[in-house]
Design a protein around this motif. Structure first.
Motif, short mmCIF file in Angstrom:
data_model
loop_
_atom_site.label_atom_id
_atom_site.label_comp_id
_atom_site.label_asym_id
_atom_site.label_seq_id
_atom_site.Cartn_x
_atom_site.Cartn_y
_atom_site.Cartn_z
N ALA A 71 30.26 34.00 35.49
CA ALA A 71 29.55 32.85 35.11
C ALA A 71 29.75 32.38 33.70
CB ALA A 71 27.90 33.10 35.36
N HIS A 72 29.65 33.54 32.62
CA HIS A 72 30.06 33.29 31.46
C HIS A 72 31.37 32.54 31.01
CE1 HIS A 72 26.75 34.83 28.51
NE2 HIS A 72 26.68 35.67 29.52
N ALA A 73 32.27 32.69 32.16
CA ALA A 73 33.57 32.21 32.08
C ALA A 73 33.63 30.65 32.24
CB ALA A 73 34.51 32.90 32.89
N THR A 74 32.61 30.35 32.80
CA THR A 74 32.61 28.64 33.39
C THR A 74 31.90 27.87 32.39
OG1 THR A 74 30.56 29.09 34.62
CG2 THR A 74 32.36 29.59 35.79
N ASP A 137 31.05 26.97 14.94
CA ASP A 137 31.53 27.46 16.25
C ASP A 137 32.10 28.92 16.20
OD1 ASP A 137 30.89 25.04 17.56
OD2 ASP A 137 32.90 24.33 17.29
N CYS A 138 31.69 29.67 17.19
CA CYS A 138 32.41 31.01 17.14
C CYS A 138 33.58 31.21 17.94
CB CYS A 138 31.22 32.02 17.87
SG CYS A 138 32.07 33.56 17.92
N PRO A 139 34.47 31.49 17.04
CA PRO A 139 36.20 31.63 17.93
C PRO A 139 36.18 32.62 19.33
CG PRO A 139 36.06 32.65 16.03
CD PRO A 139 34.69 32.20 15.91
N PHE A 140 35.07 33.49 19.37
CA PHE A 140 35.21 34.54 20.38
C PHE A 140 33.92 33.99 21.37
CE2 PHE A 140 36.63 36.48 16.48
CZ PHE A 140 37.98 36.62 17.01
N ALA A 141 33.45 32.78 21.30
CA ALA A 141 32.38 32.76 22.48
C ALA A 141 32.81 32.32 23.74
CB ALA A 141 31.79 31.21 21.91
N THR A 142 32.26 32.77 24.73
CA THR A 142 32.60 32.65 26.07
C THR A 142 32.50 31.02 26.23
OG1 THR A 142 30.27 32.86 26.88
CG2 THR A 142 31.82 34.89 26.80
N PRO A 143 33.01 30.55 27.29
CA PRO A 143 32.94 28.87 27.68
C PRO A 143 31.35 28.70 27.94
CG PRO A 143 34.90 29.97 28.72
CD PRO A 143 34.21 31.25 28.35
N ARG A 443 42.65 35.27 34.17
CA ARG A 443 42.84 34.30 32.83
C ARG A 443 43.91 33.22 32.73
NH1 ARG A 443 39.71 35.71 28.20
NH2 ARG A 443 41.30 34.87 26.91
N ASP A 444 45.00 33.87 33.30
CA ASP A 444 46.26 33.03 33.46
C ASP A 444 46.09 32.02 34.48
OD1 ASP A 444 47.85 34.95 31.83
OD2 ASP A 444 48.62 35.91 33.38
N SER A 445 45.19 32.26 35.32
CA SER A 445 44.80 30.88 36.32
C SER A 445 43.92 29.92 35.47
CB SER A 445 44.10 31.58 37.55
OG SER A 445 42.87 32.00 37.50
N GLY A 446 43.49 30.17 34.45
CA GLY A 446 42.54 29.25 33.66
C GLY A 446 41.01 29.70 33.58
N LEU A 447 40.51 30.56 34.18
CA LEU A 447 39.35 31.10 34.17
C LEU A 447 39.39 32.09 32.76
CD1 LEU A 447 36.41 30.78 35.33
CD2 LEU A 447 37.01 32.79 36.75
N LEU A 448 38.56 31.88 31.83
CA LEU A 448 38.55 32.79 30.82
C LEU A 448 37.64 33.88 30.82
CD1 LEU A 448 39.28 30.11 27.70
CD2 LEU A 448 40.88 31.49 29.23
N LEU A 449 37.98 34.88 31.42
CA LEU A 449 37.15 36.01 31.86
C LEU A 449 37.47 36.86 30.57
CD1 LEU A 449 35.14 36.90 34.09
CD2 LEU A 449 36.93 38.09 34.97
N GLU A 450 36.07 37.48 30.14
CA GLU A 450 36.30 38.31 28.94
C GLU A 450 36.87 39.76 29.26
OE1 GLU A 450 33.54 37.60 25.17
OE2 GLU A 450 32.76 38.67 26.90
#
Length: 863
Positions: A71-74, A137-143, A443-450
């Protein structure tokens, strides 16, 4: 919960405050939803179904962690953003698809993310007050975090942000670290703005931090306590220790929890009751109940009851209680039905109203139908720590900052504790749902999962911003070990700080205070004188202690070591086992007399004592007094029931299904022992006269007391006094052959000089010849003294099996009676085994071992 690093500045007062989930819910009137029980929605068909059947609670937590991470990655907390179809076939695709389906079915998210989604879908006019953001803005924030920050800026605008670095010392090592920690940068030479001190453990850290803060004030490095800050690892250990340390130096701490973390005593008690009511009750569980707070007896009574049940499996003190205490203890009986369970829990709650158990019982009823699901009830009743509440912040005190949040005000001097182990930054663990390889694929598919790398970078950036609270100086404290004594490696943050200052290893930066004289410490200190002999006992070289028994008078004589266990009726008698301890270690015997024993709590186990007790009981029940010797067929049908009865009487915990293998092994052993003993009785023609015979008498004026396991009458009229030993004959044979077996002689002494008239002593007085013997259960051997030389199947071990033991006992009794205690030497255990055939169990007492003398050169050469 804070949503770091978001801060909002009030348009009216200019005050900064963190953006929290509760603040967003209040400002945007987020609807309150009931707690989402994820376990109720993890049905069959999902990739985790088999895991959920085996471990539902653990699987539910893992799935929840995976769902929150996804959810955080969306960007807008919308399951439609997930596209598992973009992934190749495999575990990552199937699990991501299952999470998307679960999210859709739930229609909500666990935790506070539903509040975030409400804000993301709200309009600016929906807010009850303005929340202008005062952070970039935080450079490490989740989407999801980035979307939330963007929405708040769109609704409320931006406000003046606090400076990223508080230090105004351009070019200093401190300013360089504040600007570049975790980023590429040039090295900078160390200077006085950063100090790094090595301490022993967290406890010494807190003491040093308090002394350092005090010295800063006294030296004028700060003008007030409010200009000093402490950056502290999360957890109650540091907070409690710092409170004590700063109280001792008279400095107030600002920012400590208003209510410290507390034990969930009620939550600890309910699972304990469930264990006791399921049965059979472990003695450690019963002892834990006795010492639990809120019980209807005094703490001292509870401690006495716990000691009794740990030592003997039951408590005489508990059996004598009445009133609510009696009602409570009577309710602790195993339950078979839900009605019994909740009736007894209700009785317990009424007997101990201070525990406030009733609110915890009600949820258990809602999940219980016609049967009791014990594992489920224990999971639901599991305790949770009562978290620290609130923060007591005021202007004048030393500032207390926590590991997981940004400092709430700048300070001139910042002291960072715990720069070792898993802190600064807190090391991220692997996710319980996706592997790191799967995260990279997603992550390679576009979903920026931590993943671990992203979480570590985020932690380092938080640490950099936390260090930005210091304007003039930074003191890093590095413990060598934790409170368990385990060595700690330098933290990642310390390693980076050291490298940025040109050091190859963190140790080059750390000044270990234990390696420098106290006069060079940054605080005033005194070092205590070392304990002589490195802490070892200062013992007499000849190994002889003279116990001061008191001067005494004719009316009031001094203390007699042989009469330490004195009662109103006189001294308690000594058992053969106590006197065998005296042979091995006079100090061990003295400690036993004084009750100085190791009282460690331990669960029931199938140890030698328990095994012996069970086999003794089986022999006593199978071969009853005056009954004929059973044949093998009868034994086959009788022994299982007798063993089961013995287990229920002496070791009820063995009836649990987990001990099925051990019970089967015990049954085979019991069958073999009973068959061998039946053969002995038939071959000798002996009859069982009595079982468990009390023996009382004296030896040289010393009162004796013991028990013989079995009394047999031989066809020629002789009496065979038998002691069952659950061991093989080898060791006992060797001891008897060397004349060091004390028990046979003491049994004979009690029979020949009895202090109580019994049927057995009358037989001896009338001239019946007595043979004392051991029945060795492991191999069926019967060993006797010289009087059993012509008894069939009895092996005699020498002319006098006790001659040396009795001679030595007389010598030791004379010395102890005069107040003399001879200490053991380190090699005594081997000597006793080699020369006497005695296993020196008394030397396993830690106190006895601590006072053992080293071997002399002559003794070492002899070995």
């Amino acid at each position: 919960m804070r949503i770091d690093p978001l801060l909002t500045r009030s348009p009216e007062s200019g005050a900064l405050r963190p953006v929290t989930d509760d603040l967003l819910a209040e400002v945007y009137l987020s609807p309150q939803r009931p707690d989402l029980r994820l376990g109720d929605h993890l049905g069959p068909g999902a990739p985790w179904s088999e895991s959920f059947e085996a471990a539902p609670e653990e699987t539910a937590r893992a799935v929840e962690a995976g769902l929150l991470a996804v959810a955080h990655a969306t960007p807008y907390l919308d399951p439609s953003y997930l596209s598992p179809e973009a992934l190749p076939e495999g575990r990552a695709r199937s699990h991501l698809a299952a999470l998307r389906d679960l999210w859709r079915d739930l229609g909500a998210l666990p935790g506070q993310l539903d509040t975030w989604r409400h804000v993301l879908n709200a309009k600016a006019g929906d807010a009850l007050e303005a929340l202008p953001l005062a952070t970039p803005d935080c450079p490490f924030a989740t989407p999801a975090e980035g979307a939330l920050a963007g929405t708040l800026r769109a609704h409320h605008g931006a406000a003046e942000a606090p400076p990223a670095s508080s230090s105004d010392k351009e070019g200093s090592a401190l300013r360089h670290i504040q600007d570049h920690l975790g980023r590429r940068s040039d090295e900078i030479a160390p200077d006085g703005s950063i100090a790094c001190h090595g301490l022993r453990d967290p406890r010494e850290e807190t003491e040093f931090a308090a002394a350092l803060a005090q010295s800063m004030l006294e030296a004028g490095r700060v003008e007030s306590a409010s200009e000093i800050g402490l950056l502290v690892p999360d957890g109650p250990a540091y907070a409690l220790s710092l409170r004590e340390a700063f109280d001792r130096v008279g400095l107030p701490l600002s920012g400590l929890p208003e209510q410290d973390a507390r034990r969930d005593t009620t939550g600890e008690l309910l699972p304990l009751l469930l264990v006791l009511l399921q049965g059979p009750a472990p003695r450690t569980a019963l002892a834990s109940l006795y010492v639990a707070p809120g019980m209807p007896w005094s703490p001292e009574t509870g401690r006495r009851m716990a000691r009794e049940v740990i030592d003997r499996g039951k408590s005489r003190t508990a059996s004598e209680l009445d009133g609510p205490a009696r009602d409570l203890l009577d309710a602790l009986r195993p339950c078979d039905t839900p009605e019994q369970l909740f009736g007894r829990l209700g009785a317990f709650a009424r007997a101990a109203p201070g525990v406030e158990l009733a609110p915890r019982i009600a949820p258990l009823k809602t999940v219980t139908d016609k049967t009791i699901d014990w594992p489920l009830l224990r999971r639901l009743a599991a305790p949770g720590p009562q978290a620290a509440e609130g923060r007591d912040r005021f202007v004048e005190g030393v500032s207390f900052f926590t590991e997981s949040a940004l400092p709430w005000r700048p300070v001139r001097q910042l002291i960072v504790l715990g720069m070792a182990g898993g802190h600064w930054p807190r090391l991220p663990g692997s996710t319980p749902f996706f592997t790191e390889g799967e995260i990279a694929l997603i992550r390679d598919s576009g979903l920026l999962l931590e993943g671990r790398r992203q979480r570590l970078a985020r932690g380092l950036d938080l640490f950099r911003r936390q260090l930005g609270a210091a304007t003039e100086g930074l003191s890093l404290l590095v413990p060598a070990v934790d409170l368990h004594g385990n060595r700690l490696s330098p933290s990642t943050g310390l390693a980076l700080i050291a490298h940025m200052q040109g050091a190859e290893e963190p140790a080059e930066l750390v000044q270990d205070l234990r390696a420098v004289p106290p006069e060079h410490w940054p605080v005033a200190a005194t070092r205590p004188e070392p304990v002589r002999l490195g802490g070892a006992s200062d013992l007499p070289e000849n190994g002889v202690l003279h116990i001061q028994r008191g001067l005494g008078t004719p009316d009031k004589p001094g203390v007699d070591l042989l009469r330490l266990r004195e009662t109103e009726d006189g001294p308690l008698p000594h058992s053969p086992s106590r006197l065998e301890t005296l042979l091995v270690s006079p100090l061990g015997w003295l400690l036993d007399e004084l009750g100085a024993k190791d009282r460690a709590w331990a669960p029931e186990t199938l140890d030698v004592m328990t095994l012996g007790t069970l086999m003794h009981q089986v022999l006593e029940d199978v071969y009853a007094e005056g009954a004929p010797v059973p044949d093998d067929a009868t034994l086959t049908t009788t022994v299982p029931g007798v063993l089961e009865s013995a287990i229920r009487r002496h070791a009820r915990w063995l009836t649990d299904a987990a001990w099925a293998t051990e019970r089967a092994s015990l049954l085979r052993e019991a069958q073999d022992i009973c068959t061998a003993w039946a053969g002995f009785l038939r071959d000798t023609g002996a009859k069982v006269l009595h079982n468990e015979i009390e023996l009382k008498g004296d030896h040289g004026g010393l009162l004796l007391h013991g028990k013989a396991d079995c009394l047999l009458k031989l066809p020629d009229g002789r009496i065979l006094v038998v002691d069952h030993k659950r061991s093989s004959a080898g060791g006992r044979r060797e001891r008897m052959a060397r004349g060091w077996d004390l028990q046979v002689a003491l049994y004979r002494a009690m029979l020949e000089r009895p202090s109580e008239d019994t049927a057995l002593t009358r037989l001896v007085a009338e001239g019946a010849q007595v043979v004392t013997a051991y029945h060795m259960l492991r191999d069926g051997t019967v060993l006797s003294d010289a009087h059993g030389v012509d008894v069939p199947r009895v092996e005699t071990a020498g002319a006098d099996a006790a001659v040396k033991a009795m001679e030595h006992l007389a010598k030791v009794l004379a010395e102890v009676g005069a107040g003399t205690i001879r200490l053991n030497r380190e090699g005594d255990a081997k000597t006793f085994d080699k020369e006497r055939g005695i296993k020196a169990y008394a030397l396993k007492n830690p106190l006895v071992a601590a006072f053992c003398l080293p071997e002399t050169q002559e003794e070492e050469d002899a070995q």
